[in-house]
Design a protein around this motif. Structure first.
Motif, PDB file in Angstrom:
ATOM      1  N   GLU A 198       0.830  -1.206   0.000  1.00 14.75           N
ATOM      2  CA  GLU A 198       0.000   0.000   0.000  1.00 14.75           C
ATOM      3  C   GLU A 198       0.867   1.260   0.000  1.00 14.75           C
ATOM      4  O   GLU A 198       0.573   2.232  -0.694  1.00 14.75           O
ATOM      5  N   SER A 199       1.949   1.246   0.772  1.00 14.72           N
ATOM      6  CA  SER A 199       2.842   2.406   0.797  1.00 14.72           C
ATOM      7  C   SER A 199       3.501   2.618  -0.561  1.00 14.72           C
ATOM      8  O   SER A 199       3.688   3.759  -1.002  1.00 14.72           O
ATOM      9  N   LEU A 200       3.872   1.539  -1.237  1.00 12.49           N
ATOM     10  CA  LEU A 200       4.439   1.667  -2.579  1.00 12.49           C
ATOM     11  C   LEU A 200       3.417   2.228  -3.555  1.00 12.49           C
ATOM     12  O   LEU A 200       3.751   3.043  -4.427  1.00 12.49           O
ATOM     13  N   PRO A 225      -1.735 -10.562  -7.533  1.00 12.54           N
ATOM     14  CA  PRO A 225      -2.291 -11.787  -6.962  1.00 12.54           C
ATOM     15  C   PRO A 225      -3.811 -11.717  -6.968  1.00 12.54           C
ATOM     16  O   PRO A 225      -4.406 -10.743  -6.499  1.00 12.54           O
ATOM     17  N   GLY A 226      -4.454 -12.717  -7.551  1.00  9.57           N
ATOM     18  CA  GLY A 226      -5.904 -12.716  -7.685  1.00  9.57           C
ATOM     19  C   GLY A 226      -6.561 -13.723  -6.774  1.00  9.57           C
ATOM     20  O   GLY A 226      -5.920 -14.555  -6.142  1.00  9.57           O
ATOM     21  N   SER A 227      -7.856 -13.631  -6.701  1.00 12.42           N
ATOM     22  CA  SER A 227      -8.619 -14.575  -5.898  1.00 12.42           C
ATOM     23  C   SER A 227      -8.837 -15.852  -6.692  1.00 12.42           C
ATOM     24  O   SER A 227      -8.573 -15.933  -7.889  1.00 12.42           O
ATOM     25  N   ASP A 281      -9.997   2.694  -4.811  1.00 11.11           N
ATOM     26  CA  ASP A 281     -10.703   2.020  -3.714  1.00 11.11           C
ATOM     27  C   ASP A 281     -10.827   0.526  -3.969  1.00 11.11           C
ATOM     28  O   ASP A 281     -10.743  -0.287  -3.040  1.00 11.11           O
ATOM     29  N   ALA A 282     -11.043   0.154  -5.229  1.00 13.71           N
ATOM     30  CA  ALA A 282     -11.178  -1.267  -5.556  1.00 13.71           C
ATOM     31  C   ALA A 282      -9.876  -2.016  -5.291  1.00 13.71           C
ATOM     32  O   ALA A 282      -9.879  -3.130  -4.753  1.00 13.71           O
ATOM     33  N   HIS A 320      -6.568  -5.821  -2.072  1.00 16.19           N
ATOM     34  CA  HIS A 320      -5.183  -6.222  -1.831  1.00 16.19           C
ATOM     35  C   HIS A 320      -4.547  -5.687  -0.552  1.00 16.19           C
ATOM     36  O   HIS A 320      -3.533  -6.227  -0.115  1.00 16.19           O
ATOM     37  N   PHE A 321      -5.089  -4.628   0.030  1.00 15.97           N
ATOM     38  CA  PHE A 321      -4.436  -4.041   1.195  1.00 15.97           C
ATOM     39  C   PHE A 321      -5.238  -4.365   2.443  1.00 15.97           C
ATOM     40  O   PHE A 321      -6.443  -4.160   2.481  1.00 15.97           O
ATOM     41  N   SER A 322      -4.538  -4.827   3.463  1.00 12.96           N
ATOM     42  CA  SER A 322      -5.204  -5.170   4.726  1.00 12.96           C
ATOM     43  C   SER A 322      -5.349  -3.916   5.567  1.00 12.96           C
ATOM     44  O   SER A 322      -4.360  -3.303   5.962  1.00 12.96           O
TER      45      SER A 322
END
Length: 802
Positions: A475-477, A721-723, A779-780, A785-787
């Motif tokens: 997320e920071s990247l 990385p996908g679901s 937002d998506a 991907h971000f916790s």
């Protein structure tokens, strides 16, 4: 400690720096121990060649040496208060190390290892059998009243692991040359990384003096320390997961945390990066939860677990203490060791040492009023050595082979041959000192170099995809890329506005164009009375002041707040950025710090040009040096998402702008997107809105076009990385929507943009159809991907009597 120094140089040193120093000592208290000169006024072992080399440099050489040291400190980001988003406070590294001969060091070393053994036994009793309380050998009232005495830690440490694996001890030399303890650091012993950085900088600034110096090296100590951490693991012993727990970038020692994690090749994590499930600690990564075996914590005891310890802490991991209690994770040092730092224990330690170890205590406590020894510190402005009081933080580590030993022996601990020294009154904090020193422990012969990269001791599973990257880092990247692009876009628009400001007296078109640029930048202008006013109603002075206010830190839309966001994200991933990238970021910070609203328009324009160039260099180095796994992809997505949204917004503002500037505003669009040269190469000097739209919207070979950026975003998103679901997730659906809007656009209708209002309406609809899904894309991505960890909530009052 260098190549042999000629007698003339040595004589010059004795007659110069040393003679002046000897004269200063003569004015002090007679009989006081000095690290440089013995009681006969002669140089102690190990100092002769150092003083000679310093004297031989001359004033110019010493100035160059000092400048080089400070430049390296600044480039490497060695500052304490990292929460300061502008400058931070760097220290001054003294060019003259503190040399300690083996006789004095061995006495200190024996006392340090004994102290670690004593404190380990003391912890076992305080949080175990508690026989010392019953025997009246402890200051019971002081311990029970201390916030560092944590009842929840009673019996929380498994018996097969030592409580203390790393111990920091602050010492001074008294006026007789004896070592005295000023305090112990057990909760989060800091300073190792700073000591290592000091040594590396000295080696770079004084390579000839350092290379052949017969001093003990530091790398071997850290290599053993790393192995000690790995053998603490209860499971996964072949390849244990070790994490350094940091309070985060707001910590004044965050540089050290990132530096140490990178040097030891372990993960740097904040509390929100981890979670406890079924009494096991897990790291949140892009590939899912990953088991953590060992935590090297740099958070104080009470903040490590808001569930059982300090309920208002937002730094730790809920359930961490239970995980340690159940052997789900090993923690270095054990939680609750803070009680051993109590000053009230000092008077009890001699008796405790006899009782627990059967030995007399080797290192006695001192107090701030203790007469101290002196040591030389180089005063650069005065070009002389001055006698000063030095504090020394030493570091003791458990040896790898003794982790599961039943009893402690002196051989179970080893001491770093050096430490972190700083100038100040006895017991003064290192953070408050203006000067630090490298510490050289003499050896009989030159010591071999120990590589930072250790020889592998077993098989390793190669990995390249980056799924082990913590979600917070990803997320920071992502936001590093977004704020970098945002800062670049604004500096480009400011550059164009300032250029027009310089031309404001030349023609009316330039003046009208400046008004449009002020509106695009959303910069409020003020009239002669200081009241907000639209740009056309104010004069040149008000417009100039409004633009130059963008270089003021206090302005909410200025460049500095954007840079502060970029820097904050960069600091939170310090261990993921290459050294060259960090140096460019430091240069960018220097550029930002040099900005102020007092600059004239020409200087401000040059600053904007330099900002764009340095940002391009920073992200270019990131592209060249970062592995192109998931972390890099998130940064790239952040950059191009913000770039495409910025371009679409600029096009919409240009479309809705009054027609008075005519095609001049389209020229600004080409300049700010760095497409002016490409356009002129294709279409010469004439401006055609339809041709500009083709270049900026549909040309997928142009890196600054919407078409290219959508294609790049789609490619990067498809590789995240996908679901396991067979259906497309939200971000892929949004990309399909944006691509469809662009590919289904009526190009024939848009080609009449300069001729018919219908074409302008169609362009506006196309821009809206692109902006809507792309605005929702951020937002998506965050949701997928971000916790985002829910902050701990205090369920019951923690106040006494509640």
């Amino acid at each position: 400690m260098t190549a042999p120094v000629s007698p003339s140089v040595l004589e010059l040193g004795t007659a110069g720096l040393v003679e002046d120093y000897r004269h200063q000592l003569g004015k002090g208290q007679p009989g006081t121990f000095d690290a440089l000169l013995d009681r006969h006024g002669q140089l102690r072992p190990g100092w002769t060649s150092l003083i000679g080399a310093l004297e031989a440099l001359g004033k110019a050489g010493r100035d160059r040496q000092q400048d080089e040291i400070q430049r390296l400190l600044a480039e490497n980001g060695v500052i304490f208060n990292m929460h300061d988003n502008t400058q931070g406070r760097a220290w001054r590294l003294d060019p003259l190390p503190w040399v300690i001969d083996q006789t004095h060091w061995q006495a200190l070393e024996a006392g340090l290892t004994q102290r670690s053994r004593l404190f380990n036994a003391l912890y076992q009793d305080i949080y175990g059998a508690r026989t010392l309380f019953d025997a009246g050998m402890l200051p019971t009232q002081a311990i029970l009243a201390s916030p560092h005495f944590l009842l929840a830690c009673h019996g929380a440490k498994p018996n097969d692991r030592p409580a203390i694996n790393f111990h920091g001890v602050d010492v001074i030399q008294d006026a007789k040359g004896q070592w005295r303890v000023m305090g112990d650091r057990l909760q989060a012993p800091s300073g190792t990384g700073f000591a290592l950085e000091n040594r590396i900088l000295m080696a770079r600034a004084l390579p000839e003096m350092y290379r052949n110096a017969p001093l003990k090296r530091l790398a071997g100590f850290l290599d053993k320390y790393h192995r000690t951490l790995t053998v603490l693991a209860y499971q996964h012993r072949d390849n244990p997961k070790v994490v350094l727990l940091t309070p985060g970038p707001a910590s004044p020692r965050y540089f050290e945390h990132a530096y140490l994690a990178n040097y030891l090749n372990i993960d740097l994590a904040e509390g929100q990066d981890m979670v406890v499930r079924d009494s096991q600690l897990w790291l949140r990564t892009l590939g899912g939860l990953q088991a953590v075996d060992v935590v090297l914590r740099h958070c104080d005891d009470a903040y490590c677990d808001p569930l059982e310890l300090r309920g208002d802490s937002q730094l730790g991991v809920p359930g961490l203490l239970q995980a340690a209690r159940s052997s789900g994770v090993a923690i270095s040092n054990a939680l609750g060791v803070g009680v051993l730092e109590l000053p009230a224990l000092a008077d009890y330690l001699p008796a405790l040492c006899e009782h627990l170890l059967g030995e007399p205590l080797l290192l006695q406590a001192a107090n701030p009023q203790t007469p101290t020894a002196t040591a030389p510190v180089f005063d650069n402005p005065m070009q002389r050595l001055t006698p000063s009081t030095l504090n020394l933080r030493c570091f003791v580590s458990r040896t790898p082979g003794s982790v599961s030993a039943a009893n402690d022996h002196a051989s179970h601990y080893h001491v770093m041959p050096g430490g972190l020294a700083w100038v100040g009154a006895p017991g003064s904090p290192s953070l408050a000192s203006p000067v630090v020193k490298d510490v050289w422990i003499t050896a009989d012969t030159p010591q071999p170099h120990v590589s930072q990269l250790r020889q592998a001791r077993g098989p390793v599973v190669a990995t390249r995809d980056g799924t082990d990257l913590p979600s917070r880092v990803a997320e920071s990247l992502f936001w590093l890329g977004r704020y970098g692009e945002r800062l670049d876009a604004r500096s480009r628009l400011l550059r164009e506005a300032l250029l027009r400001l310089l031309e404001v007296d030349q023609d009316d078109i330039a003046d009208q164009l400046l008004d449009e640029l002020l509106m695009i930048l959303d910069i409020a202008t003020r009239d002669a009375d200081g009241e907000p006013s639209k740009a056309p109603r104010v004069g040149f002075i008000q417009k100039r002041d409004a633009l130059l206010a963008q270089f003021d830190d206090s302005h909410p839309q200025a460049l500095s707040p954007l840079f502060a966001q970029l820097l904050g994200n960069a600091r939170s991933i310090r261990d993921h950025l290459g050294d060259d990238s960090w140096r460019v970021l430091h240069q960018l910070r220097q550029r930002m710090n040099s900005m102020h609203p007092g600059h004239d328009a020409s200087a401000a324009r040059r600053t904007c040009e330099a900002l764009s160039a340095q940002l391009a260099a920073f992200f270019g180095l990131c592209n060249e040096t970062m592995p192109h796994h998931y972390g890099w992809r998130f940064m790239d997505i952040g950059r191009f998402l913000d770039r495409v949204l910025g371009l679409l917004s600029l096009l919409k503002l240009t479309l809705n702008a009054p027609p008075s500037p005519g095609l001049a505003l389209w020229e600004v669009v080409l300049a700010t997107t760095d497409n002016f040269t490409a356009y002129r190469r294709r279409y010469r000097s004439e401006l055609h809105p339809a041709a500009i739209l083709d270049l900026l919207l549909f040309d997928e070979t142009n890196p600054r076009s919407v078409g290219y950026m959508l294609k790049r975003l789609e490619r990067q998103i498809d590789r995240l990385p996908g679901s396991s679901s067979p259906y497309r997730n939200a971000e892929r659906r949004l990309m399909i929507q944006a691509n469809a809007a662009l590919h289904l656009a009526d190009i024939g209708r848009l080609s009449h943009l300069a001729e018919t209002p219908e074409a302008q309406v169609a362009l506006g609809q196309l821009l809206d159809a692109l902006i809507a899904p792309l605005s929702a894309l951020s937002d998506a991505i965050s949701h997928s991907h971000f916790s985002h960890v829910e902050r701990p909530r205090q369920l019951v009052s923690m106040e006494p009597g509640a």
